[in-house]
Every structure is written in C-alpha cells, then in structure tokens.
Design a protein around this motif. Sequence first.
Motif, PDB file in Angstrom:
ATOM      1  N   PHE A 105      43.105  68.128  67.526  1.00  0.00           N
ATOM      2  CA  PHE A 105      42.284  69.252  67.081  1.00  0.00           C
ATOM      3  C   PHE A 105      40.815  69.029  67.455  1.00  0.00           C
ATOM      4  O   PHE A 105      40.157  69.925  67.995  1.00  0.00           O
ATOM      5  CB  PHE A 105      42.428  69.442  65.567  1.00  0.00           C
ATOM      6  N   TYR A 108      40.290  69.506  71.046  1.00  0.00           N
ATOM      7  CA  TYR A 108      40.367  70.927  71.395  1.00  0.00           C
ATOM      8  C   TYR A 108      39.056  71.631  71.077  1.00  0.00           C
ATOM      9  O   TYR A 108      38.532  72.402  71.880  1.00  0.00           O
ATOM     10  CB  TYR A 108      41.512  71.573  70.606  1.00  0.00           C
ATOM     11  N   VAL A 109      38.514  71.325  69.897  1.00  0.00           N
ATOM     12  CA  VAL A 109      37.282  71.993  69.458  1.00  0.00           C
ATOM     13  C   VAL A 109      36.099  71.589  70.332  1.00  0.00           C
ATOM     14  O   VAL A 109      35.241  72.413  70.664  1.00  0.00           O
ATOM     15  CB  VAL A 109      37.008  71.676  67.966  1.00  0.00           C
ATOM     16  N   ASP A 111      36.266  70.561  73.411  1.00  0.00           N
ATOM     17  CA  ASP A 111      36.528  70.756  74.838  1.00  0.00           C
ATOM     18  C   ASP A 111      35.619  71.858  75.397  1.00  0.00           C
ATOM     19  O   ASP A 111      35.593  72.977  74.867  1.00  0.00           O
ATOM     20  CB  ASP A 111      38.010  71.149  75.021  1.00  0.00           C
ATOM     21  N   ASP A 113      35.914  73.164  78.364  1.00  0.00           N
ATOM     22  CA  ASP A 113      36.729  74.088  79.159  1.00  0.00           C
ATOM     23  C   ASP A 113      37.619  74.906  78.209  1.00  0.00           C
ATOM     24  O   ASP A 113      38.730  74.499  77.867  1.00  0.00           O
ATOM     25  CB  ASP A 113      37.576  73.294  80.160  1.00  0.00           C
ATOM     26  N   THR A 114      37.113  76.044  77.792  1.00  0.00           N
ATOM     27  CA  THR A 114      37.841  76.832  76.785  1.00  0.00           C
ATOM     28  C   THR A 114      39.058  77.554  77.365  1.00  0.00           C
ATOM     29  O   THR A 114      39.873  78.087  76.627  1.00  0.00           O
ATOM     30  CB  THR A 114      36.907  77.878  76.133  1.00  0.00           C
ATOM     31  N   GLU A 115      39.159  77.585  78.686  1.00  0.00           N
ATOM     32  CA  GLU A 115      40.275  78.291  79.325  1.00  0.00           C
ATOM     33  C   GLU A 115      41.458  77.356  79.603  1.00  0.00           C
ATOM     34  O   GLU A 115      42.500  77.796  80.081  1.00  0.00           O
ATOM     35  CB  GLU A 115      39.826  78.914  80.663  1.00  0.00           C
ATOM     36  N   ARG A 116      41.266  76.066  79.356  1.00  0.00           N
ATOM     37  CA  ARG A 116      42.324  75.100  79.696  1.00  0.00           C
ATOM     38  C   ARG A 116      43.626  75.402  78.956  1.00  0.00           C
ATOM     39  O   ARG A 116      43.619  75.654  77.746  1.00  0.00           O
ATOM     40  CB  ARG A 116      41.856  73.674  79.344  1.00  0.00           C
ATOM     41  N   GLU A 117      44.719  75.413  79.725  1.00  0.00           N
ATOM     42  CA  GLU A 117      46.044  75.663  79.126  1.00  0.00           C
ATOM     43  C   GLU A 117      46.479  74.424  78.353  1.00  0.00           C
ATOM     44  O   GLU A 117      46.482  73.318  78.897  1.00  0.00           O
ATOM     45  CB  GLU A 117      47.072  75.945  80.231  1.00  0.00           C
ATOM     46  N   LEU A 118      46.841  74.614  77.110  1.00  0.00           N
ATOM     47  CA  LEU A 118      47.285  73.473  76.302  1.00  0.00           C
ATOM     48  C   LEU A 118      48.789  73.284  76.432  1.00  0.00           C
ATOM     49  O   LEU A 118      49.532  74.261  76.616  1.00  0.00           O
ATOM     50  CB  LEU A 118      46.953  73.705  74.830  1.00  0.00           C
ATOM     51  N   ASN A 120      52.447  72.399  74.735  1.00  0.00           N
ATOM     52  CA  ASN A 120      52.993  72.797  73.433  1.00  0.00           C
ATOM     53  C   ASN A 120      52.628  71.812  72.331  1.00  0.00           C
ATOM     54  O   ASN A 120      52.317  72.198  71.208  1.00  0.00           O
ATOM     55  CB  ASN A 120      54.514  72.926  73.516  1.00  0.00           C
ATOM     56  N   LEU A 123      49.001  72.293  71.340  1.00  0.00           N
ATOM     57  CA  LEU A 123      48.867  73.588  70.664  1.00  0.00           C
ATOM     58  C   LEU A 123      49.392  73.508  69.227  1.00  0.00           C
ATOM     59  O   LEU A 123      48.782  74.022  68.283  1.00  0.00           O
ATOM     60  CB  LEU A 123      49.641  74.637  71.473  1.00  0.00           C
ATOM     61  N   VAL A 126      46.970  71.701  66.961  1.00  0.00           N
ATOM     62  CA  VAL A 126      45.794  72.517  66.623  1.00  0.00           C
ATOM     63  C   VAL A 126      46.151  73.546  65.546  1.00  0.00           C
ATOM     64  O   VAL A 126      45.452  73.685  64.542  1.00  0.00           O
ATOM     65  CB  VAL A 126      45.258  73.233  67.898  1.00  0.00           C
ATOM     66  N   ILE A 127      47.282  74.221  65.758  1.00  0.00           N
ATOM     67  CA  ILE A 127      47.688  75.261  64.791  1.00  0.00           C
ATOM     68  C   ILE A 127      48.013  74.623  63.440  1.00  0.00           C
ATOM     69  O   ILE A 127      47.621  75.115  62.396  1.00  0.00           O
ATOM     70  CB  ILE A 127      48.894  76.069  65.329  1.00  0.00           C
TER      71      ILE A 127
END
Lengths: 190, 124
Positions: A105, A108-109, A111, A113-118, A120, A123, A126-127
């Motif tokens: 998490f 992710y926060v 990072d 590069d906000t467009e980077r594909e995570l 699964n 992801l 983070v969720i």
Amino acid sequence: MTPSMNIINNDIIERCRCGDQAAFRWVVQTYQQMVFTLAFRLLCDEEEAKDVVQETMIKVWVNFASYNHRQSLRNWIYTIAIRLCFDRLKSKASVEPLPEDEEYFSQYVSDSDTERELENRELLSVIKTLVSQLSPKQRIVFALVHLENLDTEEVGQITGMDAAKIKSNLYVARKTIREQLKQLGYGKDG
Amino acid sequence: MEKMDEITRRLALQQPVLKDADALTECIMVNLPQQKKSLGQPYLRAVRWITSIAAVFLLILFFGQSRDLVQRPNDIDYGQSLQKFQSDYSQTFDNLPPREAFRQFVEMKRSRTSISDIKSHYSF
C-alpha cells in the motif's frame, strides 16, 4: 448505450430466455470481467471472486425468465453478484491487512507513476488495506460508487437501498477510510 | 485533491486481470443447469389469476351452500310437527303421569330412533 447495442442486447436476451446457450456464451464473455472485478474488490480474494463469477452466471441463466426489461442487463447482473458477495461477506470474518499488504500500500501511494498497471497481488493488498475496516454494506456502497463509478440511482436499483441509506453508508465508509489512512500516516495532505 | 480521493480514482482505473477467462467461460457453459420456466405472457398470467380467484369463489360458494343445508332443519314448522307428534303418541301416554310418560318415550325412542326415522317423522 447506443440504439444498435440495445437491439443486440434485446435480441440476446430473448434468445437466452428461449434457452439459446450460444447467446448466453456472449453474455458470459461480455460480463464475466465486470463481475470478477466487483467480486475481487469486495471479497479481496481472487479464487472467491472466480467462484462468484460462476455462481452469478449460473443464476443469471437459470433466472432469465424472471428478468425485467425495465432494468438494464448489466445492473441485473450486478444485483445478483452483489447479493452473492454480500452473503459471503456476512459469513466470513473481516480479514485484517498483513504487514506486507501495508507495505504494498505504501509503495502504491508513493509511486510517482500513477498509470502503472498493478498485479492482482498488489491490487489486492491496496484494496484490503483501504476497506478492511468497512462493514459489508459500506464496502458494497463504496465499491459501487467510487470504484465502479455508478450513480446513486443505479446503486439504489442494484442494492435495494434508498438514497438516504446509500448516502449514510457512503459517509461512514469515507470517514472510516480517512481514519485508516491517517493511522497509516497519510493525512489530508498525504 | 484529498489523498483518499486520489487513491480511489486510481483504483477505479485498475482492473484485476482475470486469468484463463476462456477456461472460466467454458466451465460455466459446461455446468449450466435447466432454466426455470417462464410464467408466460402477461395475459396468460392474468388468465391464471382470474381462474384461481374463480376457483376460490366457487369453493366459498360450495361450503356456504353446505352450511345452509345443515341448518335447514331450523326452518321446519315446529308447531305443525308438535301437533303431529301429539296426535301420534296421545293414545300411548295419555293416562300416564308426565314423568313416567317421558321415561317410556325415551326408552321407546332409544330402541327405535335412527336418522331415517327422524327424517321421515319430520318429513325432510
């Protein structure tokens, strides 16, 4: 939805009602990703999300006769999937995020590069970190409004909640997530 | 923008990857059970409702009528029946005291009375 899409949808629905499996295959291929994404976000478990996809599609097939044309096919499928997810969320204890989830998490926060594909796995972490403190209803409303980008009217149709209940669940959900972020060291300014 | 909004906006754009989507589709298609039958066109549903209501109405009528039949003895002219009874038994019980007459009448009836006797006596 365009008029031509509507015609295709109506044709597919009629054929599915008559037991045409080829038409139903189209429905499965079109909506399975949508159901998977929703279940993944709600249940935070990839395998369970796949199970929900299967159960949802089988329920859709079995109950096609009771499908009401006034509701869009997409929202009807959402309704079935939400009910299945809600039952699962009620029956299982909330899963606390692990330290590695929190690590993902924070990566992710921060990072740039906000467009980077995570992946699964990332992801999921983070969720899970974000929504672990929410009740099943709050989680559903939050996911439908903020992650699936549905409006209040559609959420009402899907969940059967009135506007006031949706708003109150959303308010509490946002407040809880804000507090969770504060605990993790991410205030209002980040 | 608030941190939470920024995170949720980014998350909304991220979709999990459904691996083996074709295999999942195949698995669903193979396991499809029998579909539930449709209730049919709206007018067919209306016909079903009407026939159901008519059936219930007929049942109510039937039971109402039966109850009426059972109650019919109340409609008998008791004055006339009493006169007939007195004339039939006056010879037998005239000379007896009332208590003894009643006892003998009960004894007699106990051995003889049946539903058909009553029916024939009261002529219904």
